[in-house]
Design an enzyme around this catalytic site. Structure first.
Site, mmCIF file in Angstrom:
data_model
loop_
_atom_site.group_PDB
_atom_site.id
_atom_site.type_symbol
_atom_site.label_atom_id
_atom_site.label_comp_id
_atom_site.label_asym_id
_atom_site.label_seq_id
_atom_site.Cartn_x
_atom_site.Cartn_y
_atom_site.Cartn_z
ATOM 1 N N LYS A 13 0.516 -1.311 -0.149
ATOM 2 C CA LYS A 13 0.229 -0.094 0.035
ATOM 3 C C LYS A 13 0.778 1.267 -0.214
ATOM 4 C CE LYS A 13 -1.992 -1.026 4.023
ATOM 5 N NZ LYS A 13 -1.314 -2.350 4.145
ATOM 6 N N ARG A 87 -9.850 0.197 8.989
ATOM 7 C CA ARG A 87 -9.354 -0.835 9.425
ATOM 8 C C ARG A 87 -10.561 -1.617 10.050
ATOM 9 N NH1 ARG A 87 -4.488 0.305 9.116
ATOM 10 N NH2 ARG A 87 -2.248 -1.548 9.360
ATOM 11 N N ARG A 122 12.117 -5.648 4.553
ATOM 12 C CA ARG A 122 11.151 -4.338 4.240
ATOM 13 C C ARG A 122 12.224 -3.618 5.212
ATOM 14 N NH1 ARG A 122 5.947 -1.837 5.435
ATOM 15 N NH2 ARG A 122 5.852 -2.807 7.410
ATOM 16 N N ARG A 155 11.932 -1.622 10.974
ATOM 17 C CA ARG A 155 10.339 -1.056 11.854
ATOM 18 C C ARG A 155 10.386 -1.803 13.124
ATOM 19 N NH1 ARG A 155 5.081 0.225 8.046
ATOM 20 N NH2 ARG A 155 3.947 -0.998 9.815
ATOM 21 N N ARG A 166 -0.318 -8.845 13.526
ATOM 22 C CA ARG A 166 -0.263 -8.003 12.309
ATOM 23 C C ARG A 166 -1.595 -8.769 11.103
ATOM 24 N NH1 ARG A 166 4.490 -5.323 10.344
ATOM 25 N NH2 ARG A 166 3.478 -4.212 8.904
HETATM 26 P P1 AP5 Z 1 4.970 -1.128 1.502
HETATM 27 O O1 AP5 Z 1 4.436 -0.935 0.496
HETATM 28 O O2 AP5 Z 1 5.356 -0.903 3.296
HETATM 29 O O3 AP5 Z 1 3.046 -2.500 1.827
HETATM 30 P P2 AP5 Z 1 2.333 -1.659 3.371
HETATM 31 O O4 AP5 Z 1 0.972 -2.325 2.235
HETATM 32 O O5 AP5 Z 1 2.858 -0.638 3.631
HETATM 33 O O6 AP5 Z 1 2.313 -2.191 4.167
HETATM 34 P P3 AP5 Z 1 2.689 -2.077 6.074
HETATM 35 O O7 AP5 Z 1 3.460 -3.083 6.943
HETATM 36 O O8 AP5 Z 1 2.778 -0.606 6.053
HETATM 37 O O9 AP5 Z 1 0.979 -2.170 6.043
HETATM 38 P P4 AP5 Z 1 0.716 -2.172 7.749
HETATM 39 O O10 AP5 Z 1 -1.108 -2.005 6.980
HETATM 40 O O11 AP5 Z 1 0.855 -2.974 8.296
HETATM 41 O O12 AP5 Z 1 1.523 -0.796 8.640
HETATM 42 P P5 AP5 Z 1 0.639 0.621 8.725
HETATM 43 O O13 AP5 Z 1 1.643 1.326 9.148
HETATM 44 O O14 AP5 Z 1 -0.301 1.251 7.770
HETATM 45 O O15 AP5 Z 1 5.740 -2.935 1.320
HETATM 46 C C1 AP5 Z 1 6.376 -3.665 1.745
HETATM 47 C C2 AP5 Z 1 7.814 -4.095 2.166
HETATM 48 O O16 AP5 Z 1 8.048 -5.173 -0.106
HETATM 49 C C3 AP5 Z 1 8.525 -3.594 1.214
HETATM 50 O O17 AP5 Z 1 9.593 -3.302 1.829
HETATM 51 C C4 AP5 Z 1 8.587 -2.653 0.056
HETATM 52 O O18 AP5 Z 1 9.810 -2.213 -0.568
HETATM 53 C C5 AP5 Z 1 7.947 -4.623 -0.854
HETATM 54 N N1 AP5 Z 1 7.161 -4.669 -1.558
HETATM 55 C C6 AP5 Z 1 6.106 -3.655 -2.304
HETATM 56 N N2 AP5 Z 1 5.766 -3.945 -3.287
HETATM 57 C C7 AP5 Z 1 6.430 -5.196 -3.783
HETATM 58 C C8 AP5 Z 1 6.335 -5.669 -4.720
HETATM 59 N N3 AP5 Z 1 6.061 -5.391 -5.432
HETATM 60 N N4 AP5 Z 1 7.579 -7.019 -5.007
HETATM 61 C C9 AP5 Z 1 8.544 -6.822 -4.237
HETATM 62 N N5 AP5 Z 1 8.807 -6.367 -2.589
HETATM 63 C C10 AP5 Z 1 7.663 -5.611 -2.474
HETATM 64 O O19 AP5 Z 1 0.133 1.163 10.275
HETATM 65 C C11 AP5 Z 1 0.917 0.591 10.995
HETATM 66 C C12 AP5 Z 1 0.141 0.167 11.985
HETATM 67 O O20 AP5 Z 1 -0.689 1.430 13.100
HETATM 68 C C13 AP5 Z 1 -0.926 -0.473 12.460
HETATM 69 O O21 AP5 Z 1 -0.408 -1.796 13.152
HETATM 70 C C14 AP5 Z 1 -1.875 -0.167 13.449
HETATM 71 O O22 AP5 Z 1 -1.124 -0.561 15.211
HETATM 72 C C15 AP5 Z 1 -1.791 1.386 13.970
HETATM 73 N N6 AP5 Z 1 -2.805 1.479 12.993
HETATM 74 C C16 AP5 Z 1 -2.691 2.250 11.072
HETATM 75 N N7 AP5 Z 1 -3.938 2.848 11.124
HETATM 76 C C17 AP5 Z 1 -5.021 2.395 11.761
HETATM 77 C C18 AP5 Z 1 -5.774 2.333 11.807
HETATM 78 N N8 AP5 Z 1 -7.370 2.409 11.216
HETATM 79 N N9 AP5 Z 1 -6.878 1.715 12.694
HETATM 80 C C19 AP5 Z 1 -6.280 1.028 14.219
HETATM 81 N N10 AP5 Z 1 -4.607 1.277 14.139
HETATM 82 C C20 AP5 Z 1 -3.921 1.993 12.838
HETATM 83 MG MG MG Z 2 2.071 1.206 4.556
#
Ligand code: AP5
Ligand code: MG
Length: 212
Positions: A13, A87, A122, A155, A166
């Protein structure tokens, strides 16, 4: 105008949203990035959120709605790409209550094994938040961000036991949101596997068809 980008942890994402910001002029709202900034700056929201984020659990809904509203203000009317919200179904209902012009919800579908591989490799820039991968997208100089020269780190919630939490939270709380949007006819599921460029073209195809 707003598009929502959904997908499991590691689905890409953030990586895809960054491309759309650069190439299509979207304003990206990542609730995960926003929470990490609050945590770093030791704000009240950050102090409340830190434990949840570090454990891979969801931060309470009222706090997230506050964070979301602040981020929407910053968009100043630009088209928004929302990454990480909603979420759970309660958050999806809160988003509806904001009466934004929701054009579509895109779901990046990625196999479980691939998600684990992506998250375990990552690396993120501690300064500007740019995302890398030790194998799929390494920095040019080890440990240094290509974009800003900041230190590239792991991270805290990418430790294997946190990743399991997660992914389970996603299954239990976030997957029902896909059904919520499917029943409203606004959901498009597309494969999140392949190169970043290939996936980006798929996403742009959907956005172009829905944006007007
Ligand atoms: P990346 O682009 O970083 O993936 P992502 O989908 O953004 O994954 P996240 O881990 O950021 O999602 P998340 O939902 O767990 O975390 P968030 O920060 O939103 O890609 C991942 C890896 O793959 C990278 O190394 C990239 O280089 C690689 N990659 C990408 N595309 C590729 C491809 N095509 N081929 C190969 N490799 C590839 O949330 C974190 C925390 O915040 C949550 O756990 C929660 O505690 C809190 N939080 C956030 N939002 C909420 C909410 N709405 N409600 C409650 N708590 C919340
Ligand atoms: Mg992300």
């Amino acid at each position: 105008m707003i598009f929502v980008l959904m997908g499991a942890p590691g689905a890409g994402k953030g990586s895809q949203a960054d491309r759309l910001v650069e190439e299509e002029g979207f304003f990206k709202i990542s609730t995960g990035d926003a929470l990490r900034k609050h945590i770093k700056s030791l704000t009240d929201v950050g102090k409340e959120a830190a434990g949840f984020v570090n454990e891979g659990k969801l931060v309470p809904d009222e706090t997230l709605l506050k964070v979301l509203k602040e981020e929407i203000e910053l968009a100043q009317g630009k088209p928004i790409l929302l990454d990480g919200y909603p979420r759970n179904v309660a958050q999806a209902e809160s988003l509806e209550g904001l009466n934004l012009d929701l054009k579509g919800v895109l779901h990046l579908d990625v196999d479980h094994g691939e998600l684990v591989q992506r998250l375990s490799g990552r690396r993120v820039c501690s300064n500007c938040g740019a995302t890398y991968h030790s194998k799929f997208k390494p920095t040019k100089v080890d440990g240094i961000c290509d974009r800003c020269g900041g230190a590239v780190i792991l991270r805290s919630d990418d430790a294997p036991e946190k990743v399991e939490v997660r992914l389970k939270v996603y299954e239990d709380s976030t997957k029902p949101v896909l059904d919520f949007y499917r029943s409203k006819g606004v959901l498009t599921s597309l494969s999140g596997e392949g190169t970043e460029g290939e996936i980006s073209e798929r996403i742009k195809g959907v956005i172009d068809a829905k944006r007007n």
